[in-house]
Design a protein around this motif. Structure first.
Motif, PDB file in Angstrom:
ATOM      1  N   GLU A 199       0.828  -1.214   0.000  1.00 56.14           N
ATOM      2  CA  GLU A 199       0.000   0.000   0.000  1.00 56.14           C
ATOM      3  C   GLU A 199       0.858   1.259   0.000  1.00 56.14           C
ATOM      4  N   MET A 200       2.159   1.123   0.276  1.00 54.15           N
ATOM      5  CA  MET A 200       3.095   2.224   0.050  1.00 54.15           C
ATOM      6  C   MET A 200       3.316   2.422  -1.445  1.00 54.15           C
ATOM      7  N   LEU A 201       3.387   1.300  -2.163  1.00 54.06           N
ATOM      8  CA  LEU A 201       3.800   1.334  -3.563  1.00 54.06           C
ATOM      9  C   LEU A 201       2.660   1.480  -4.557  1.00 54.06           C
ATOM     10  N   PHE A 202       1.479   0.948  -4.213  1.00 53.26           N
ATOM     11  CA  PHE A 202       0.387   0.871  -5.185  1.00 53.26           C
ATOM     12  C   PHE A 202      -0.920   1.420  -4.610  1.00 53.26           C
ATOM     13  N   PRO A 203      -1.756   2.023  -5.443  1.00 50.66           N
ATOM     14  CA  PRO A 203      -3.074   2.469  -4.983  1.00 50.66           C
ATOM     15  C   PRO A 203      -3.924   1.260  -4.568  1.00 50.66           C
ATOM     16  N   PRO A 204      -4.614   1.336  -3.428  1.00 55.62           N
ATOM     17  CA  PRO A 204      -5.434   0.202  -2.958  1.00 55.62           C
ATOM     18  C   PRO A 204      -6.442  -0.285  -3.991  1.00 55.62           C
ATOM     19  N   ALA A 205      -7.052   0.631  -4.730  1.00 55.14           N
ATOM     20  CA  ALA A 205      -8.052   0.225  -5.724  1.00 55.14           C
ATOM     21  C   ALA A 205      -7.413  -0.650  -6.802  1.00 55.14           C
ATOM     22  N   TRP A 206      -6.188  -0.329  -7.195  1.00 57.76           N
ATOM     23  CA  TRP A 206      -5.487  -1.144  -8.198  1.00 57.76           C
ATOM     24  C   TRP A 206      -5.131  -2.502  -7.612  1.00 57.76           C
ATOM     25  N   LEU A 207      -4.700  -2.534  -6.376  1.00 53.05           N
ATOM     26  CA  LEU A 207      -4.334  -3.798  -5.736  1.00 53.05           C
ATOM     27  C   LEU A 207      -5.512  -4.768  -5.707  1.00 53.05           C
ATOM     28  N   ASP A 208      -6.705  -4.243  -5.537  1.00 53.57           N
ATOM     29  CA  ASP A 208      -7.881  -5.101  -5.392  1.00 53.57           C
ATOM     30  C   ASP A 208      -8.506  -5.516  -6.731  1.00 53.57           C
ATOM     31  N   ARG A 209      -7.983  -4.960  -7.848  1.00 58.94           N
ATOM     32  CA  ARG A 209      -8.494  -5.353  -9.159  1.00 58.94           C
ATOM     33  C   ARG A 209      -7.865  -6.661  -9.611  1.00 58.94           C
ATOM     34  N   LYS A 210      -8.564  -7.358 -10.515  1.00 56.61           N
ATOM     35  CA  LYS A 210      -8.003  -8.562 -11.122  1.00 56.61           C
ATOM     36  C   LYS A 210      -6.786  -8.175 -11.960  1.00 56.61           C
ATOM     37  N   CYS A 211      -5.753  -8.996 -11.884  1.00 57.88           N
ATOM     38  CA  CYS A 211      -4.537  -8.747 -12.658  1.00 57.88           C
ATOM     39  C   CYS A 211      -4.794  -9.098 -14.121  1.00 57.88           C
ATOM     40  N   ASP A 212      -4.499  -8.153 -15.007  1.00 62.00           N
ATOM     41  CA  ASP A 212      -4.769  -8.339 -16.434  1.00 62.00           C
ATOM     42  C   ASP A 212      -3.957  -9.466 -17.058  1.00 62.00           C
ATOM     43  N   THR A 213      -2.799  -9.758 -16.469  1.00 64.99           N
ATOM     44  CA  THR A 213      -1.889 -10.717 -17.110  1.00 64.99           C
ATOM     45  C   THR A 213      -1.774 -12.038 -16.349  1.00 64.99           C
ATOM     46  N   ASP A 214      -2.559 -12.208 -15.299  1.00 67.03           N
ATOM     47  CA  ASP A 214      -2.439 -13.430 -14.498  1.00 67.03           C
ATOM     48  C   ASP A 214      -3.404 -14.503 -14.990  1.00 67.03           C
ATOM     49  N   PRO A 215      -2.887 -15.648 -15.448  1.00 59.85           N
ATOM     50  CA  PRO A 215      -3.764 -16.696 -15.985  1.00 59.85           C
ATOM     51  C   PRO A 215      -4.670 -17.323 -14.925  1.00 59.85           C
ATOM     52  N   GLN A 216      -4.316 -17.167 -13.659  1.00 63.37           N
ATOM     53  CA  GLN A 216      -5.119 -17.744 -12.586  1.00 63.37           C
ATOM     54  C   GLN A 216      -6.249 -16.831 -12.131  1.00 63.37           C
ATOM     55  N   GLY A 217      -6.312 -15.630 -12.686  1.00 61.42           N
ATOM     56  CA  GLY A 217      -7.387 -14.713 -12.339  1.00 61.42           C
ATOM     57  C   GLY A 217      -7.247 -14.092 -10.962  1.00 61.42           C
ATOM     58  N   ARG A 218      -6.016 -14.007 -10.442  1.00 63.96           N
ATOM     59  CA  ARG A 218      -5.807 -13.436  -9.123  1.00 63.96           C
ATOM     60  C   ARG A 218      -5.837 -11.910  -9.167  1.00 63.96           C
ATOM     61  N   THR A 219      -5.968 -11.307  -7.990  1.00 61.73           N
ATOM     62  CA  THR A 219      -5.915  -9.857  -7.904  1.00 61.73           C
ATOM     63  C   THR A 219      -4.465  -9.394  -7.991  1.00 61.73           C
ATOM     64  N   GLU A 302      -1.789   8.150 -15.335  1.00 63.59           N
ATOM     65  CA  GLU A 302      -3.057   8.119 -14.593  1.00 63.59           C
ATOM     66  C   GLU A 302      -3.165   6.818 -13.789  1.00 63.59           C
ATOM     67  N   GLY A 303      -3.474   6.949 -12.507  1.00 64.18           N
ATOM     68  CA  GLY A 303      -3.613   5.780 -11.640  1.00 64.18           C
ATOM     69  C   GLY A 303      -2.287   5.220 -11.161  1.00 64.18           C
ATOM     70  N   GLY A 304      -1.192   5.875 -11.506  1.00 65.40           N
ATOM     71  CA  GLY A 304       0.124   5.370 -11.156  1.00 65.40           C
ATOM     72  C   GLY A 304       0.508   5.674  -9.725  1.00 65.40           C
ATOM     73  N   GLY A 305       0.967   4.674  -9.005  1.00 65.84           N
ATOM     74  CA  GLY A 305       1.481   4.844  -7.657  1.00 65.84           C
ATOM     75  C   GLY A 305       2.986   4.947  -7.663  1.00 65.84           C
ATOM     76  N   HIS A 306       3.575   4.853  -6.468  1.00 66.66           N
ATOM     77  CA  HIS A 306       5.029   4.976  -6.355  1.00 66.66           C
ATOM     78  C   HIS A 306       5.742   3.808  -7.040  1.00 66.66           C
ATOM     79  N   GLY A 307       5.077   2.674  -7.110  1.00 65.35           N
ATOM     80  CA  GLY A 307       5.669   1.506  -7.758  1.00 65.35           C
ATOM     81  C   GLY A 307       5.258   1.344  -9.201  1.00 65.35           C
ATOM     82  N   LEU A 308       5.098   2.441  -9.924  1.00 61.27           N
ATOM     83  CA  LEU A 308       4.548   2.331 -11.291  1.00 61.27           C
ATOM     84  C   LEU A 308       5.443   1.560 -12.246  1.00 61.27           C
ATOM     85  N   THR A 309       6.748   1.430 -11.928  1.00 57.82           N
ATOM     86  CA  THR A 309       7.627   0.622 -12.787  1.00 57.82           C
ATOM     87  C   THR A 309       7.223  -0.842 -12.756  1.00 57.82           C
TER      88      THR A 309
END
Length: 336
Positions: A199-219, A302-309
């Motif tokens: 939560e230091m590195l990423f916006p909470p809303a992004w963390l709770d979204r499904k990962c676009d590239t994860d085949p297992q459908g994880r957040t 847009e929507g980028g947190g400290h860990g945007l890399t």
């Protein structure tokens, strides 16, 4: 005897530790004996830098990591660029973290930049307009000092979620980030520490979204938790001395408007990248950099947190490829 105080002679038997990076792309790794090269005699300042070079292409990139983080944070960039024939990638642990030594502090970004120059010389990257410099957060502050010291050797400079310093009301992270940093300094158990770091590195809303590239459908939270666990498996625990000494470097950092203008004018391609949801370094710091670096390209993700890399790794790598190309083309025009 701790490794940071180890005499250079005893390092001849040094065996590089296992790391997170792909061994098939690694062309060189080990310790750069900073103290020995600089002919320093003060034992409390004695240290070496752990580094790895991946790939063997002509485009040479040095990645400089941020506060209290090891070079393992660049794993997705190393994987992307080292597998392309045109790139060579240099990553290293700053003094005070990872497998590098932790001399007595406090540290300065100028001193840490001199470390990086010593390392660049050590691996033989000395030619004019030879290197592309990428720095994130504290690494971006170090990159500013590096660019001020050796502008003629740099083809492009990428400054990510960082600051010029010198404005006290912008020096401390926003309240949420400051609170998180304080917690991470006293909590060592991964299960408790990782949620705070994320939560230091990423916006909470992004963390709770499904990962676009994860085949297992994880957040994204689940994916990044796994990634962080893997990184710490390959990273030596940071000492309290190293942590507070790096923080001192970040808090005391200041590159004046005059120096920023000189950097901007003397390097073929400069880009400043920030997010609009950064809990660690206020976006206004990047705006201040742009104000005094008129030639620099400026991107607010847009929507980028400290860990945007890591948050937008594919996008970030594409931006870097373009920046490296533009830097090389502009550098070539200088010679004609």
């Amino acid at each position: 005897m701790s490794d940071e105080l180890m005499p250079a002679a005893s390092q001849s038997d040094y065996q590089p530790p296992p790391t997170i990076f792909d061994p098939t792309t690694c062309t060189r790794k080990g310790l750069c004996p900073v103290t020995e090269i600089r002919n320093q005699s003060e034992p409390f300042e004695s240290h070496s830098l752990y580094y790895e070079v991946h790939g063997s292409g002509p485009e040479k990139v040095i990645f400089i990591m941020g506060l209290n983080s090891s070079s393992a944070g660049w794993v997705t960039q190393v994987e992307h660029f080292a597998r392309k024939p045109e790139y060579s990638v240099l990553v290293f642990d700053n003094r005070g973290v990872g497998n590098s030594g932790a001399p007595r502090g406090p540290y300065t970004t100028s001193g840490m930049a001199q470390d990086a120059i010593t390392l660049l010389d050590f691996v033989g990257w000395k030619e004019p307009r030879q290197i592309h410099v990428v720095g994130v957060s504290l690494g971006g502050m170090i990159a500013q000092e590096l660019a001020s010291k050796i502008p003629e050797r740099i083809a492009s400079l990428t400054l990510v979620v960082t600051k010029p310093g010198g404005r006290r009301y912008l020096e401390l992270p926003p309240y949420l980030g400051l609170k998180a940093i304080a917690k991470t300094m006293v909590i060592t158990e991964p299960a408790k520490k990782i949620p705070i770091v994320l939560e230091m590195l990423f916006p909470p809303a992004w963390l709770d979204r499904k990962c676009d590239t994860d085949p297992q459908g994880r957040t994204n939270r689940e994916v990044e938790t796994e990634a962080y666990l893997r990184r710490i498996q390959f990273t030596r625990p940071q000492t309290f001395l190293g942590s507070i000494s790096q923080m001192a470097a970040a808090l005391s950092h200041h590159v004046t408007p005059d120096r920023l203008r000189k950097i901007s004018a003397s390097i073929p391609k400069v880009i400043i990248i920030t997010g609009d949801s950064d809990n660690m370094v206020n976006t206004s710091n990047s705006q201040l950099l742009k104000k005094h670096m008129p030639e620099a390209e400026f991107i607010v993700k847009e929507g980028g947190g400290h860990g945007l890399t890591m948050q937008y790794r594919a996008w970030f790598n594409e931006v870097l490829e373009r920046v490296f190309k533009e830097g090389r083309e502009k550098a070539a025009l200088e010679q004609h």
